[in-house]
Design a protein around this motif. Structure first.
Motif, short mmCIF file in Angstrom:
data_model
loop_
_atom_site.label_atom_id
_atom_site.label_comp_id
_atom_site.label_asym_id
_atom_site.label_seq_id
_atom_site.Cartn_x
_atom_site.Cartn_y
_atom_site.Cartn_z
N ARG A 176 0.83 -1.22 0.00
CA ARG A 176 0.00 0.00 0.00
C ARG A 176 0.85 1.26 0.00
O ARG A 176 0.42 2.31 -0.48
N ASP A 177 2.07 1.19 0.54
CA ASP A 177 2.94 2.36 0.58
C ASP A 177 3.80 2.50 -0.68
O ASP A 177 4.52 3.48 -0.83
N VAL A 178 3.73 1.49 -1.56
CA VAL A 178 4.56 1.49 -2.77
C VAL A 178 3.72 1.70 -4.01
O VAL A 178 4.03 2.53 -4.87
N ALA A 179 2.65 0.92 -4.12
CA ALA A 179 1.79 0.99 -5.30
C ALA A 179 0.91 2.24 -5.28
O ALA A 179 0.65 2.81 -4.22
N ALA A 180 0.47 2.65 -6.46
CA ALA A 180 -0.43 3.79 -6.54
C ALA A 180 -1.79 3.44 -5.95
O ALA A 180 -2.46 4.29 -5.35
N ARG A 181 -2.17 2.17 -6.09
CA ARG A 181 -3.45 1.71 -5.57
C ARG A 181 -3.39 0.22 -5.35
O ARG A 181 -2.79 -0.52 -6.15
N VAL A 182 -3.98 -0.24 -4.27
CA VAL A 182 -4.02 -1.67 -3.96
C VAL A 182 -5.47 -2.08 -3.73
O VAL A 182 -6.17 -1.48 -2.92
N THR A 183 -5.89 -3.10 -4.48
CA THR A 183 -7.23 -3.67 -4.31
C THR A 183 -7.08 -5.14 -3.96
O THR A 183 -6.34 -5.87 -4.63
N ILE A 184 -7.79 -5.58 -2.92
CA ILE A 184 -7.79 -6.99 -2.56
C ILE A 184 -9.19 -7.54 -2.78
O ILE A 184 -10.19 -6.92 -2.39
N VAL A 185 -9.26 -8.69 -3.44
CA VAL A 185 -10.55 -9.30 -3.76
C VAL A 185 -10.58 -10.72 -3.21
O VAL A 185 -9.60 -11.46 -3.29
N HIS A 186 -11.73 -11.08 -2.64
CA HIS A 186 -11.91 -12.43 -2.10
C HIS A 186 -13.35 -12.85 -2.30
O HIS A 186 -14.26 -12.01 -2.32
N ARG A 187 -13.55 -14.14 -2.44
CA ARG A 187 -14.89 -14.64 -2.77
C ARG A 187 -15.88 -14.48 -1.63
O ARG A 187 -17.09 -14.59 -1.84
N ARG A 188 -15.40 -14.25 -0.42
CA ARG A 188 -16.30 -14.05 0.71
C ARG A 188 -15.65 -13.10 1.70
O ARG A 188 -14.44 -12.90 1.70
N MET A 201 -5.53 -4.42 8.20
CA MET A 201 -6.15 -4.26 6.88
C MET A 201 -7.47 -3.50 6.98
O MET A 201 -7.76 -2.60 6.17
N ASP A 202 -8.29 -3.83 7.98
CA ASP A 202 -9.56 -3.13 8.15
C ASP A 202 -9.34 -1.64 8.36
O ASP A 202 -10.08 -0.80 7.81
N GLU A 203 -8.33 -1.30 9.15
CA GLU A 203 -8.02 0.11 9.39
C GLU A 203 -7.54 0.78 8.11
O GLU A 203 -7.89 1.93 7.83
N ALA A 204 -6.73 0.05 7.32
CA ALA A 204 -6.24 0.60 6.06
C ALA A 204 -7.38 0.81 5.07
O ALA A 204 -7.39 1.79 4.31
N VAL A 205 -8.35 -0.10 5.08
CA VAL A 205 -9.53 0.05 4.21
C VAL A 205 -10.33 1.28 4.62
O VAL A 205 -10.77 2.07 3.77
N GLU A 206 -10.51 1.47 5.91
CA GLU A 206 -11.25 2.64 6.40
C GLU A 206 -10.55 3.94 6.02
O GLU A 206 -11.21 4.95 5.73
N ARG A 207 -9.23 3.93 6.00
CA ARG A 207 -8.48 5.15 5.64
C ARG A 207 -8.35 5.33 4.13
O ARG A 207 -7.80 6.32 3.67
N GLY A 208 -8.84 4.36 3.37
CA GLY A 208 -8.75 4.47 1.92
C GLY A 208 -7.41 4.05 1.35
O GLY A 208 -7.14 4.26 0.17
N GLU A 209 -6.58 3.39 2.16
CA GLU A 209 -5.27 2.96 1.68
C GLU A 209 -5.36 1.65 0.89
O GLU A 209 -4.50 1.37 0.05
N ILE A 210 -6.38 0.86 1.17
CA ILE A 210 -6.61 -0.41 0.48
C ILE A 210 -8.09 -0.48 0.12
O ILE A 210 -8.95 -0.12 0.93
N GLU A 211 -8.38 -0.92 -1.09
CA GLU A 211 -9.76 -1.17 -1.49
C GLU A 211 -10.04 -2.66 -1.33
O GLU A 211 -9.26 -3.50 -1.79
N LYS A 212 -11.15 -3.00 -0.68
CA LYS A 212 -11.51 -4.40 -0.46
C LYS A 212 -12.80 -4.71 -1.22
O LYS A 212 -13.81 -4.04 -1.05
#
Length: 340
Positions: A176-188, A201-212
């Motif tokens: 997340r600190d290297v890429a322009a954008r990080v998205t993580i996808v999971h079937r559930r 990860m949940d905190e990073a998602v809330e801050r907009g650092e990772i898209e889930k």
């Protein structure tokens, strides 16, 4: 060492990952001669081949240490003993009995040893590849990768990570600190990673650092000549979502294979070698297993537990090599590092 055709030693160690390297140190501390043998061209096993820059958090005295740095430190630890290394070959044959084994490698080397330590990790390993059309072209270009060796390779990219285990979550946090954008996808919406990693990860998602994205699976790749420009995801109901990205990291685990080891007459259970917990000896006297390949009730697949197993195996091997010499336990602080 790369050209040895014939070698006689006390202990043949199969595998030069973290457990194999520390097994060599423990043997050397007991003045047992040993040799390291590995199918890879460099030491380190999965730490080197799969995640040299990935932080490991449960190594004692290291709040965090990258896989590659851990291997470098283990390498420095055994440097004083000048232990021979046969790399880029795998052990194809093993014969003999306790005290007198003969091993032959894929390059024709012959090793004679009193005892054998198998520190082969999960054996030969490779990624579980997603069944996507045109996948091979994107693999060749590096747009689809199953391992992360250099975080810097993803600078400025939109990275899509697929999977719900530790690797997927850990790399989402790390990139997340290297890429322009990080998205993580999971079937559930149920991940199988460590609780602390999930909290981060949940905190990073809330801050907009990772898209889930949850409830989706990989469906298709878009791009030409190995250049990826997007990935299609699909729900169980058939709804398709297109995600623009330049790199796809599918983390669906490893397909593993013990290879020739499975044909040596050892008892095996689901790709592991059951051992006696107090000695790490397998069903065949004189052959020991440590690290991820070893199994017993209560076993934890942690590097630190593998290190403990290395010490127990080395001490159990000493009377095989020196049956007439009593081994008195001493702490390394009082004994120091003996000469090899």
């Amino acid at each position: 060492m790369t050209d040895t055709a014939s070698l006689t030693t006390d202990v043949a160690i199969i595998g030069a990952g973290p457990a194999g390297l520390f097994a060599a140190f423990e043997c050397a501390m007991l003045k047992l001669g040993c040799v390291l043998i590995d199918a890879l061209d460099e030491i380190g096993g999965q730490c080197t081949a799969l995640y040299p820059e990935k932080p490991i958090y449960d190594i004692p005295a290291h709040p965090a240490i990258a896989g590659g740095d851990l291997i470098a430190a283990l390498d420095r630890q055994i440097a004083p003993f000048d232990i021979p290394r046969l790399l880029g070959r795998r052990v194809e044959e093993l014969s003999g009995t306790r005290g007198a084994f003969t091993l032959r490698t894929s390059r024709g080397d012959t090793i004679r040893a009193h005892a054998v330590i198998i520190a082969a990790g999960a054996g030969a390993f490779g990624p579980n590849r997603p069944p996507l059309e045109g996948l091979e072209a994107f693999e060749k270009s590096g747009a689809v990768r199953y391992y992360v060796r250099r975080r810097a390779d993803f600078a400025g990219q939109h990275v899509l990570i697929a999977g719900g285990g530790d690797s997927a979550v850990d790399w989402a946090l790390s990139l997340r600190d290297v890429a322009a954008r990080v998205t993580i996808v999971h079937r559930r919406n149920r991940f199988r990673a460590a609780p602390e990693s999930l909290r981060q990860m949940d905190e990073a998602v809330e801050r907009g650092e990772i898209e889930k994205l949850v409830g989706y699976q990989l469906h298709g790749l878009h791009g030409n000549d190995g250049v990826l420009d997007g990935v299609d995801l699909i729900t169980l109901d058939g709804e398709v979502l297109h995600v623009p990205c330049q790199t796809l990291l599918p983390f669906f685990g490893l397909a593993t294979d013990l290879g020739p080891i499975a044909q040596w007459g050892l008892d095996t259970v689901r790709g592991t070698i059951p051992v006696t917990p107090s000695t790490c000896e397998s069903s065949m006297p004189g052959i020991f297993a440590v690290g991820d390949v070893a199994s017993y009730p209560g076993k934890l697949k942690l590097i630190l537990q593998g290190f403990s197993e290395c010490a127990m195996a080395a001490h159990a091997i000493h009377p095989i090599v020196h049956p007439d010499t009593a081994l008195h336990f001493e702490y390394s602080t009082s004994r120091g590092v003996p000469t090899a």
